[in-house]
Design a protein around this motif. Structure first.
Motif, PDB file in Angstrom:
ATOM      1  N   ARG A  20      20.334   8.054  11.791  1.00  0.00           N
ATOM      2  CA  ARG A  20      20.681   7.399  13.379  1.00  0.00           C
ATOM      3  C   ARG A  20      20.742   8.571  14.030  1.00  0.00           C
ATOM      4  O   ARG A  20      20.521   8.470  15.292  1.00  0.00           O
ATOM      5  CB  ARG A  20      22.124   6.527  13.122  1.00  0.00           C
ATOM      6  CG  ARG A  20      22.427   5.924  14.319  1.00  0.00           C
ATOM      7  CD  ARG A  20      23.473   4.986  14.021  1.00  0.00           C
ATOM      8  NE  ARG A  20      24.673   5.385  13.975  1.00  0.00           N
ATOM      9  CZ  ARG A  20      25.265   5.596  12.550  1.00  0.00           C
ATOM     10  NH1 ARG A  20      24.863   5.012  11.502  1.00  0.00           N
ATOM     11  NH2 ARG A  20      26.308   6.160  12.297  1.00  0.00           N
ATOM     12  N   GLU A  24      18.840   8.966  17.694  1.00  0.00           N
ATOM     13  CA  GLU A  24      19.592   8.912  19.004  1.00  0.00           C
ATOM     14  C   GLU A  24      19.308  10.394  19.733  1.00  0.00           C
ATOM     15  O   GLU A  24      19.121  10.497  20.816  1.00  0.00           O
ATOM     16  CB  GLU A  24      20.990   8.748  18.917  1.00  0.00           C
ATOM     17  CG  GLU A  24      21.249   7.444  18.239  1.00  0.00           C
ATOM     18  CD  GLU A  24      22.880   7.065  18.447  1.00  0.00           C
ATOM     19  OE1 GLU A  24      23.484   7.672  18.883  1.00  0.00           O
ATOM     20  OE2 GLU A  24      23.162   5.984  17.868  1.00  0.00           O
ATOM     21  N   ASP A  27      15.893  10.097  21.311  1.00  0.00           N
ATOM     22  CA  ASP A  27      16.037   9.317  22.473  1.00  0.00           C
ATOM     23  C   ASP A  27      16.582  10.227  23.641  1.00  0.00           C
ATOM     24  O   ASP A  27      16.093  10.060  24.843  1.00  0.00           O
ATOM     25  CB  ASP A  27      16.837   7.918  22.316  1.00  0.00           C
ATOM     26  CG  ASP A  27      16.626   7.131  23.543  1.00  0.00           C
ATOM     27  OD1 ASP A  27      15.793   6.628  23.857  1.00  0.00           O
ATOM     28  OD2 ASP A  27      17.937   6.888  24.033  1.00  0.00           O
ATOM     29  N   LEU A 128      27.564  12.020  16.764  1.00  0.00           N
ATOM     30  CA  LEU A 128      27.280  10.836  17.288  1.00  0.00           C
ATOM     31  C   LEU A 128      27.947  10.448  18.530  1.00  0.00           C
ATOM     32  O   LEU A 128      27.391   9.975  19.533  1.00  0.00           O
ATOM     33  CB  LEU A 128      27.332   9.675  16.364  1.00  0.00           C
ATOM     34  CG  LEU A 128      26.408   9.646  15.192  1.00  0.00           C
ATOM     35  CD1 LEU A 128      26.763   8.720  14.132  1.00  0.00           C
ATOM     36  CD2 LEU A 128      24.887   9.384  15.726  1.00  0.00           C
ATOM     37  N   ARG A 132      26.413   9.831  22.382  1.00  0.00           N
ATOM     38  CA  ARG A 132      26.813   8.924  23.143  1.00  0.00           C
ATOM     39  C   ARG A 132      27.398   9.344  24.673  1.00  0.00           C
ATOM     40  O   ARG A 132      27.114   8.914  25.925  1.00  0.00           O
ATOM     41  CB  ARG A 132      27.733   7.742  22.747  1.00  0.00           C
ATOM     42  CG  ARG A 132      27.152   7.077  21.509  1.00  0.00           C
ATOM     43  CD  ARG A 132      28.051   5.864  20.940  1.00  0.00           C
ATOM     44  NE  ARG A 132      29.261   6.514  20.256  1.00  0.00           N
ATOM     45  CZ  ARG A 132      29.207   6.916  19.149  1.00  0.00           C
ATOM     46  NH1 ARG A 132      28.209   6.619  18.286  1.00  0.00           N
ATOM     47  NH2 ARG A 132      30.470   6.989  18.433  1.00  0.00           N
ATOM     48  N   ARG A 135      24.670  10.692  26.569  1.00  0.00           N
ATOM     49  CA  ARG A 135      23.851   9.626  27.214  1.00  0.00           C
ATOM     50  C   ARG A 135      24.434   8.840  28.439  1.00  0.00           C
ATOM     51  O   ARG A 135      23.869   8.460  29.419  1.00  0.00           O
ATOM     52  CB  ARG A 135      23.493   8.592  25.928  1.00  0.00           C
ATOM     53  CG  ARG A 135      22.379   7.252  26.442  1.00  0.00           C
ATOM     54  CD  ARG A 135      21.217   8.105  27.166  1.00  0.00           C
ATOM     55  NE  ARG A 135      20.518   6.790  27.712  1.00  0.00           N
ATOM     56  CZ  ARG A 135      19.491   6.092  27.093  1.00  0.00           C
ATOM     57  NH1 ARG A 135      19.101   6.564  25.768  1.00  0.00           N
ATOM     58  NH2 ARG A 135      18.569   5.380  27.735  1.00  0.00           N
TER      59      ARG A 135
END
Length: 427
Positions: A20, A24, A27, A128, A132, A135
């Protein structure tokens, strides 16, 4: 973490989280590269976000690499078989509990290591969370830039359309294609010199706003956005006027002739009413209005010579001069028409006042007859002077109005005595 199931569960969670995180990060990498990938060209908060994102993205990929190294080492230690002995379980637990991704491997045992608190999992969760957060910061920039571009996009389309029209007309953004001969006639005919430069001004203003949006969409000065629209409006109007003159030259000149005819007709009405006042009412022109001398035929400012010059320019193919001169002529003609109409109304006032007094006197005389006072000598003595005053030429309107009011007052005073219904009311 003492059992095989604990170790396998931890490894499964780390593998899933690593996959994951990789997705991410890929991306996020694409987003940063596409929207924040050139920090030297950015400014303000956007530059700060881009610089921080680039640095933290490197750290996050290093974290992912260390995590993969740990998983590779754990897979080698774990082996392929379903069975897992106590010693191997202990070594795997030590690997998971005693070493963070990228850190030193444990050198001792794992006695007393209990519970699910795996350092590698903590690093994964932190990574993670950081992805986030980055992002979200990038999305803030993207959203702001998209909103500003949505505002500027219609302006860009309008500018493109205006530039295309200018190109169709053979014009350039910095002036009319034919040069300075556009302004060879009087200044009041208008001149295209420099007017098409409004397109260059609009293009520069729009480019400045677009550059500000690209550099720091989070803090674009509102005046830059407003300036782009303010600069575009006159440019679009200028090109539209040129296109109108080019495409509808004959129709516009014919419409101007028709407008001039309206002005002439209104001026003639005003003159005729002024003569009527002088001849039938006042015998003098005091208080009457006229258009200013030369409005029609003055060589420079008269509407007729001015329009003749524009017509000649149009016949010679000088449509650009017509484009800039005709709107100015039209504004002057419309203002003159409004003035001429007002003058006609004002000059009609004395005759209208006389006619209103005559109508009032006739109505009063008829009322006297209906109420049996038509033969009253006292009323006749007041009626005759009013009638004579309104039938004379010239007429003193103030005196005539006083005589009509005197007759009306006398009739009003005498009427109750002869009105049977009024007598019954008082009995």
């Amino acid at each position: 973490m003492r059992t095989r199931s604990d170790v396998d569960a931890a490894l499964t969670g780390l593998r899933s989280g690593s996959a994951r995180l990789a997705a991410e990060l890929l991306d996020l990498d694409a987003v940063i590269d596409g929207h924040l990938g050139d920090p030297p060209r950015l400014r303000g908060r956007t530059a700060e976000i881009a610089t921080d994102a680039g640095r933290r993205l490197v750290d996050l990929w290093e974290t992912h690499g260390a995590l993969n190294d740990l998983l590779t080492a754990a897979a080698a230690e774990r082996g392929e078989g379903p069975r897992l002995g106590a010693r191997r379980t202990a070594r795997l637990a030590a690997l998971l509990l005693g070493a963070e991704p990228g850190g030193d491997r444990p050198t001792g045992g794992v006695d007393g290591a209990e519970g699910p608190d795996v350092p590698a999992q903590r690093r994964l969760d932190e990574a993670l969370a950081n992805v986030r957060a980055l992002r979200a910061a990038a999305d803030e920039v993207i959203t702001a830039r998209a909103a500003h571009r949505e505002t500027l996009a219609p302006l860009g389309r309008q500018l493109s359309a205006a530039l295309a029209t200018a190109q169709r007309l053979g014009l350039t953004p910095d002036g009319a294609a034919r040069g300075n001969d556009v302004g060879s006639m009087d200044a009041d005919d208008g001149s295209a010199d420099g007017e098409i430069a409004a397109l260059a001004t609009a293009r520069a203003a729009l480019a400045l706003a677009q550059a500000a949006v690209a550099a720091d969409p989070l803090d674009v000065p509102a005046e830059l956005l407003a300036a782009a629209g303010d600069a575009l409006a006159p440019a679009v109007d200028a090109v539209a006027a040129l296109a109108r003159a080019h495409d509808h030259l004959a129709e516009d000149l014919a419409a101007a002739d028709a407008l001039l005819a309206q002005v002439i007709a209104a001026a003639q009405v005003g003159e005729r009413r002024a003569r009527e006042v002088v001849e039938r009412v006042s015998a003098h022109a005091d208080g009457l209005l006229r258009l200013s001398d030369g409005w029609f035929d003055a060589p420079r400012r008269g509407l007729r010579p001015w329009l003749d010059r524009l017509t000649a320019a149009g016949e010679a193919g000088d449509w650009q001069l017509v484009a800039y001169g005709l709107p100015a002529w039209r504004r002057t003609a419309q203002a003159t028409l409004a003035t001429a109409t007002m003058i006609a109304e004002t000059n009609a006032a004395p005759v209208r006042r006389r006619d209103e007094l005559r109508g009032l006197l006739r109505a009063l005389r008829a009322k006297a007859g209906r109420t049996g006072l038509g033969e009253s000598a006292a009323l006749e003595a007041r009626y005759a002077p009013a009638l004579a005053a309104l039938g004379s030429a010239p007429i003193d309107l103030d005196r005539a109005e006083r005589l009509v009011r005197t007759y009306a007052d006398a009739l009003l005073a005498a009427a109750p005595a002869r009105d049977p219904s009024r007598s019954e009311e008082h009995s």
